[in-house]
Design a protein around this motif. Structure first.
Motif, PDB file in Angstrom:
ATOM      1  N   GLY A 355     -34.155  20.126  -7.281  1.00 21.78           N
ATOM      2  CA  GLY A 355     -34.966  19.196  -7.262  1.00 21.78           C
ATOM      3  C   GLY A 355     -36.060  18.853  -6.261  1.00 21.78           C
ATOM      4  N   SER A 356     -36.118  20.015  -5.420  1.00 20.69           N
ATOM      5  CA  SER A 356     -37.198  20.100  -4.469  1.00 20.69           C
ATOM      6  C   SER A 356     -38.582  20.154  -4.940  1.00 20.69           C
ATOM      7  N   LYS A 357     -39.459  19.912  -4.018  1.00 22.95           N
ATOM      8  CA  LYS A 357     -40.960  19.991  -4.347  1.00 22.95           C
ATOM      9  C   LYS A 357     -41.297  21.501  -4.529  1.00 22.95           C
ATOM     10  N   GLN A 358     -40.661  22.378  -3.700  1.00 21.83           N
ATOM     11  CA  GLN A 358     -40.921  23.705  -4.006  1.00 21.83           C
ATOM     12  C   GLN A 358     -40.440  24.138  -5.355  1.00 21.83           C
ATOM     13  N   MET A 359     -39.326  23.624  -5.966  1.00 23.52           N
ATOM     14  CA  MET A 359     -39.149  24.123  -7.356  1.00 23.52           C
ATOM     15  C   MET A 359     -40.112  23.503  -8.356  1.00 23.52           C
ATOM     16  N   GLY A 360     -40.519  22.283  -8.088  1.00 23.30           N
ATOM     17  CA  GLY A 360     -41.671  21.933  -9.078  1.00 23.30           C
ATOM     18  C   GLY A 360     -42.668  22.703  -8.967  1.00 23.30           C
ATOM     19  N   GLN A 361     -43.240  23.092  -7.868  1.00 24.70           N
ATOM     20  CA  GLN A 361     -44.537  23.705  -7.608  1.00 24.70           C
ATOM     21  C   GLN A 361     -44.280  25.389  -8.058  1.00 24.70           C
ATOM     22  N   LEU A 362     -43.087  25.694  -7.922  1.00 25.96           N
ATOM     23  CA  LEU A 362     -42.737  27.140  -8.543  1.00 25.96           C
ATOM     24  C   LEU A 362     -42.921  27.164 -10.209  1.00 25.96           C
ATOM     25  N   LEU A 363     -42.382  26.113 -10.843  1.00 32.40           N
ATOM     26  CA  LEU A 363     -42.448  26.267 -12.136  1.00 32.40           C
ATOM     27  C   LEU A 363     -43.987  25.975 -12.683  1.00 32.40           C
ATOM     28  N   ASP A 364     -44.599  25.162 -11.927  1.00 35.90           N
ATOM     29  CA  ASP A 364     -46.066  24.786 -12.368  1.00 35.90           C
ATOM     30  C   ASP A 364     -46.747  26.278 -12.334  1.00 35.90           C
ATOM     31  N   ALA A 365     -46.550  26.954 -11.053  1.00 33.24           N
ATOM     32  CA  ALA A 365     -47.333  28.212 -10.953  1.00 33.24           C
ATOM     33  C   ALA A 365     -46.980  29.109 -12.135  1.00 33.24           C
TER      34      ALA A 365
END
Length: 495
Positions: A355-365
């Protein structure tokens, strides 16, 4: 319930229905064989009056006799009539015990009295019926006689003698067997309906449609050798299970998810075929020319690296905590445009990482680099990982195991996704029986369609596109995979 539902219940429970019917017949047969055969003999008595010769006197005499018939019927079973019979035939019983064997009746508006006797001895039954008729005649004359000089106005005459019968009247074996079969059949049908009413497991597509309005986008048939060959598209591309994954691939491409193409694949509980479905779906998409990123987001019990036979010591967890770059831990697999990001080491806080911000950024990338991103996530009911992850993806694909997942479990899983605002892209029914009432309709075969190969897919492969980062090769990876892709710019992915 519709007619098809009742037919499905009958097909599903036919063994129970047949068993209860046979038990009913066997019980009736056992009862009939243990009963003593009883024989019935009947004699008939005519009631008349001694009236004058005029028409009026005859009418009065007839009315008088007709009124007396009902009384004589009851008198035939009384001790006044039966005691002399017991003494005459030396029966040694009582009048009450003999009365249980005797039945007297008279047809409506008739001067006739029928006396029937049941006994295990057909000869004794006939003798008793004749003796009772004679005793009734004597008793009536004695009762109706006004004095010793005046004869009785009523006279009883035996018009039919009882004869021994060759066939018993009870037990009635055919009737008992028919009743036993009917009772057993009714019990079987009752059990079948009760089982259907009390059955809370999801078994077919109709059960899924009754619980949610989200589409059923796939149905994967049960494969008894699934543990031996989890990657069915690799082991047997022509199998009906392989074709089911291709159908799932086609249906997934038609989903409207606001332009997104990243999905989290989860289930209600473990052992519902979640990981194998995710991997085979990724293979099917890659066979169609789609560039697929497969992420093992099950940070508690990862299975992707085990099924794909790749190194999983470093992966997603290392990227999320900044220990490694995606380019260093994402593996190309086989000769398809498929790239795998293992889970890495199991962390102490999986939910927080997913649920971290890094996970969201990874999925967007990854969504910008790949056509489809698939995330294999833990089950929804034991942990909240998949529900949290669903907020960062385009939608969730919920796996439902036919005959294992209950309606309560599926409702709980869907509620868990809706609670956090996650979208349910669709449901996939796994382990569907290929035969029986719950079969989904497999087994068409490909005999008339020629040999099927992955190169004959209905979706033509698109033009070559940039591939994800170069990384350590898996044991299944091959050198041609490097030749068919080019390394992307690392700026497009998270460091």
């Amino acid at each position: 319930m519709e007619l098809s539902d009742y037919i499905r219940i009958l097909r599903k429970n036919w063994l129970v229905i047949v068993a209860t019917t046979l038990i009913g017949i066997a019980t009736a047969a056992g009862y009939s064989l243990t009963r003593t055969p009883m024989y019935e003999a009947s004699s008939r008595v005519f009631v008349s009056t001694q009236a004058g010769g005029t028409v009026q006197e005859l009418q009065q005499g007839g009315s008088f006799a007709l009124q007396r018939v009902g009384t004589y019927v009851q008198l035939a079973e009384s001790p006044l009539v039966l005691n002399p019979v017991i003494a005459e035939l030396d029966l040694g019983g009582t009048a009450d015990s003999l009365a249980a064997q005797v039945s007297a009746s008279s047809p409506l508006n008739s001067f006739l009295i029928d006396i029937s006797v049941e006994d295990a001895d057909p000869v004794l039954a006939a003798n008793l019926a004749n003796a009772i008729a004679a005793s009734l005649t004597t008793a009536v004359e004695s009762i109706e006689m006004r004095d010793e000089q005046t004869a009785s106005p009523v006279q009883l005459s035996r018009v039919k003698d009882a004869l021994p019968q060759a066939n018993p009247v009870s037990p009635n074996v055919p009737l008992n067997l028919a009743l036993g079969a009917l009772v057993g059949l009714a019990a079987g049908l009752g059990i079948a309906v009760l089982r259907a009413v009390l059955d809370i497991k999801v078994r077919n597509a109709r059960d899924v449609e009754a619980l949610t309005d989200r589409p059923l986008i796939g149905a994967i048939p049960f494969d008894p050798k699934a543990r031996e060959r989890p990657l069915i598209l690799e082991a047997d591309p022509h199998n009906s299970r392989s074709e089911a994954f291709r159908t799932l691939r086609t249906n997934l491409q038609f989903l409207e998810m606001d332009g997104g193409h990243s999905f989290v694949v989860t289930s209600s509980l473990p052992s519902e075929g979640k990981s194998t479905t995710t991997i085979n779906l990724a293979l099917a998409l890659a066979d169609a020319g789609k560039r697929v990123a497969l992420l093992d987001c099950d940070l508690r019990k990862p299975k992707v690296s085990e099924y794909l036979n790749i190194e999983g010591g470093a992966g997603l967890t290392d990227v999320l905590i900044g220990r490694a770059r995606v380019a260093d831990v994402m593996f190309p697999w086989g000769k398809r445009p498929l790239y795998v990001l293992p889970s890495g080491k199991i962390p102490p806080n999986p939910s927080e990482l997913l649920g971290s911000k890094q996970m969201g950024q990874l999925l967007d990338a990854l969504s910008k680099e790949f056509d489809v991103v698939l995330c294999d996530a833990p089950p929804l009911l034991p942990v909240t990982d998949a529900a949290i992850l669903s907020r960062s993806t385009s939608g969730s694909i919920v796996i439902v195991a036919a005959g294992r997942t209950t309606t309560h479990q599926l409702n709980g899983a869907l509620d868990a996704l809706e609670t956090v605002g996650g979208k349910v892209a669709g449901l996939v029914l796994t382990m569907v029986p290929t035969r029986g009432p719950d079969a989904y309709g497999y087994g068409y075969g490909y005999g008339g369609y020629g040999t099927y190969t992955t190169s004959q897919s209905a979706t033509p492969p698109p033009a070559p596109a940039p591939a994800p980062p170069r990384a350590r090769r898996s044991r299944r990876s091959a050198e041609p995979a490097r030749q068919m892709t080019r390394e992307p710019e690392e700026s497009n992915l998270l460091p």
